[in-house]
Every structure is written in C-alpha cells, then in structure tokens.
Design a protein around this motif. Structure first.
Motif, PDB file in Angstrom:
ATOM      1  N   PHE A   1     -44.652-152.973 -24.457  1.00 46.44           N
ATOM      2  CA  PHE A   1     -44.078-153.934 -25.394  1.00 46.44           C
ATOM      3  C   PHE A   1     -44.994-154.179 -26.590  1.00 46.44           C
ATOM      4  O   PHE A   1     -44.516-154.484 -27.683  1.00 46.44           O
ATOM      5  CB  PHE A   1     -43.777-155.247 -24.674  1.00 46.44           C
ATOM      6  N   GLY A   2     -46.292-154.027 -26.384  1.00 45.38           N
ATOM      7  CA  GLY A   2     -47.212-154.162 -27.511  1.00 45.38           C
ATOM      8  C   GLY A   2     -47.002-153.064 -28.538  1.00 45.38           C
ATOM      9  O   GLY A   2     -47.055-153.309 -29.749  1.00 45.38           O
ATOM     10  N   ALA A   3     -46.733-151.846 -28.059  1.00 45.96           N
ATOM     11  CA  ALA A   3     -46.468-150.736 -28.976  1.00 45.96           C
ATOM     12  C   ALA A   3     -45.174-150.970 -29.746  1.00 45.96           C
ATOM     13  O   ALA A   3     -45.101-150.748 -30.966  1.00 45.96           O
ATOM     14  CB  ALA A   3     -46.395-149.430 -28.191  1.00 45.96           C
ATOM     15  N   ALA A   4     -44.137-151.431 -29.049  1.00 45.43           N
ATOM     16  CA  ALA A   4     -42.866-151.728 -29.722  1.00 45.43           C
ATOM     17  C   ALA A   4     -43.048-152.838 -30.748  1.00 45.43           C
ATOM     18  O   ALA A   4     -42.503-152.777 -31.865  1.00 45.43           O
ATOM     19  CB  ALA A   4     -41.817-152.129 -28.687  1.00 45.43           C
ATOM     20  N   LEU A   5     -43.827-153.841 -30.399  1.00 45.43           N
ATOM     21  CA  LEU A   5     -44.097-154.940 -31.324  1.00 45.43           C
ATOM     22  C   LEU A   5     -44.810-154.447 -32.570  1.00 45.43           C
ATOM     23  O   LEU A   5     -44.481-154.869 -33.695  1.00 45.43           O
ATOM     24  CB  LEU A   5     -44.939-156.008 -30.622  1.00 45.43           C
ATOM     25  N   ALA A   6     -45.774-153.562 -32.422  1.00 47.16           N
ATOM     26  CA  ALA A   6     -46.518-153.047 -33.570  1.00 47.16           C
ATOM     27  C   ALA A   6     -45.600-152.330 -34.553  1.00 47.16           C
ATOM     28  O   ALA A   6     -45.704-152.502 -35.778  1.00 47.16           O
ATOM     29  CB  ALA A   6     -47.628-152.106 -33.090  1.00 47.16           C
ATOM     30  N   VAL A   7     -44.661-151.532 -34.030  1.00 41.10           N
ATOM     31  CA  VAL A   7     -43.726-150.800 -34.885  1.00 41.10           C
ATOM     32  C   VAL A   7     -42.802-151.762 -35.632  1.00 41.10           C
ATOM     33  O   VAL A   7     -42.607-151.672 -36.851  1.00 41.10           O
ATOM     34  CB  VAL A   7     -42.899-149.805 -34.053  1.00 41.10           C
ATOM     35  N   LEU A   8     -42.223-152.712 -34.902  1.00 41.40           N
ATOM     36  CA  LEU A   8     -41.306-153.668 -35.514  1.00 41.40           C
ATOM     37  C   LEU A   8     -42.022-154.579 -36.505  1.00 41.40           C
ATOM     38  O   LEU A   8     -41.491-154.899 -37.579  1.00 41.40           O
ATOM     39  CB  LEU A   8     -40.636-154.515 -34.429  1.00 41.40           C
ATOM     40  N   LEU A   9     -43.236-154.977 -36.165  1.00 41.77           N
ATOM     41  CA  LEU A   9     -43.990-155.867 -37.045  1.00 41.77           C
ATOM     42  C   LEU A   9     -44.345-155.172 -38.353  1.00 41.77           C
ATOM     43  O   LEU A   9     -44.305-155.786 -39.429  1.00 41.77           O
ATOM     44  CB  LEU A   9     -45.246-156.356 -36.337  1.00 41.77           C
TER      45      LEU A   9
END
Length: 246
Positions: free
Chosen positions: A41-49
């Motif tokens: 989820f941290g990786a997904a957050l980085a992309v979306l952010l």
C-alpha cells in the motif's frame, strides 16, 4: 484541496471503511502480514501521491484515491507497529500523536500557517499529506487501544468517538477555536468511524453489528465510494481568512 463540507466528511468515512477492510483483507485474510501489506500500500500511495501533487487543479477521484491509499497504508502500518513490533496500542498512539504534532509545528514554522485552505503549492501539499498519513495511522492505533485495552469495548469506544465529534462540531459552530486544530482532530476521529481492525485472536469476539459491517463493507465500499465522489457536490476549498489561518 476540497472544501470541508458535510459531503467531504461523508466521503471520508466511506473511504476510511474501504481502507480499513482492504488493509485487513491483505494482511489477515490473504495472510501476507503487516509488513508486506504496508509495503504494497505504501507503493500504491507513492504513485497516487505523485499524480496528486503534479495535478494543476482539484480532481475529486484522484484526491479520494490518495486518501484511501493513506487509510490502507495507515491501517497496516499501525498494526505492524502495535502488534509486530510489540510497541502496543498505547505506545503506538503516543508515537503517532507526537508525529502529527511535530509535522504541524514544522508546517507552521516553515510556511506560516497550517490552514488547509492555503494548501496551494507542492511544498504545502507535502506537509498536508504527511499530516494526513500520520492522522490516519493514529486513528487506527488510538481506536484499537480504546476498543481492546481501555475497557470501553467496541460499542463504548464508538459512543465516545461520536460524543467527541459532536463536541468538535459544536466548537466549530459556536466558538473561534483554531479551525486547523478542529479539522485535524475530526480527521483522526472520523478515521475510527470504520469497523474495528481485528486481530486473528480477537476477531471472533467482535459484536455482531461490527462483524456484519466488516463482512459486508468491502462490496458496499467499492460500490458507494466512487458514487459518493461523483454525486456529492465538491469544490476546491477557498483561501483561509486571516482569523482561521493561525
């Protein structure tokens, strides 16, 4: 950033529910564990952010996707700290509370205000999303502590949170208490409007109402989250007045 209307808080609670259930689905149901779940989820957050910060205007779907990603990552990160690292609910809550306060102090000293309405630059967005992430994680740790360790139980902690939210609302409507302080307090408290975050050993002891909500909420949240974003009118927040931008 969207204006913090009643619609904003309604969508926030639904996004929170989706994040809570999604985080538990990956870590507990799929058995990947808290650390792996946090990494995913941290990786997904980085992309979306990254997409959110680069956006030149307010995009509701993108904004709420980032909020949901912080909820997913916050759920697994809080559980990892509380349970895997052995810090415990109280210890994790204190560490995260300190992180929220420290971020707000640094934000204030760097940019002169922590008013959400003034978030217009990538630098301000960095502070904003850092505070969102810490607040989401704090909400999980604090809620778990209240439900599991304080003696209140799930129903008692839910009632206490509702009373606290009512107090925050009254302060907003009737007083001139710092709007940023009230906003972030509500942000943490609404984090725990979702079903609780069960462990393998405690999930069977959840009240029937919680268990029912937890079992149904993945499908409900997936269907209602985009609908609410599209149906509830939203607009970018207006610049803060001097009195509300400490």
């Amino acid at each position: 950033m969207p204006e913090a209307t009643a619609g904003f808080w309604a969508i926030k609670i639904v996004a929170t529910t989706l994040g809570e259930v999604g985080g538990n689905a990956v870590t507990l149901t799929l058995g990947l564990g808290y650390l792996a779940g946090t990494a995913i989820f941290g990786a997904a957050l980085a992309v979306l952010l990254a997409a959110q910060v680069r956006a030149d205007r307010f995009h509701p779907i993108l904004y709420w996707a980032v909020v949901t990603a912080t909820t997913l990552a916050g759920t697994t990160l809080a559980d990892f700290c509380d349970r895997s690292l052995g810090i415990g609910y109280a210890g994790g809550s204190l560490v995260l509370l300190g992180s929220v306060v420290a971020t707000l102090i640094l934000w204030k000293r760097t940019l002169g205000t922590v008013a959400v309405e003034t978030v217009r630059s990538p630098r301000a967005e960095g502070f904003y999303w850092a505070t969102v992430m810490f607040s989401q994680t704090l909400g999980t740790a604090l809620g778990d502590w209240m439900a599991d360790s304080s003696g209140l139980g799930y129903n008692g902690s839910a009632l206490l949170i509702l009373v606290a939210l009512a107090v925050v609302t009254a302060l907003h409507l009737r007083t001139r208490v710092s709007r940023p302080m009230l906003f972030w307090t509500a942000f943490v408290l609404t984090r725990r409007s979702a079903p609780p975050s069960p462990t393998r050993s405690t999930s069977r002891s959840l009240p029937a109402a919680w268990a029912s909500t937890t079992s149904r909420s993945p499908a409900c949240s997936r269907s209602s989250w985009p609908g609410l974003v599209l149906l509830i009118p939203q607009r970018a927040g207006r610049r803060a007045a001097c009195a509300d931008a400490p």
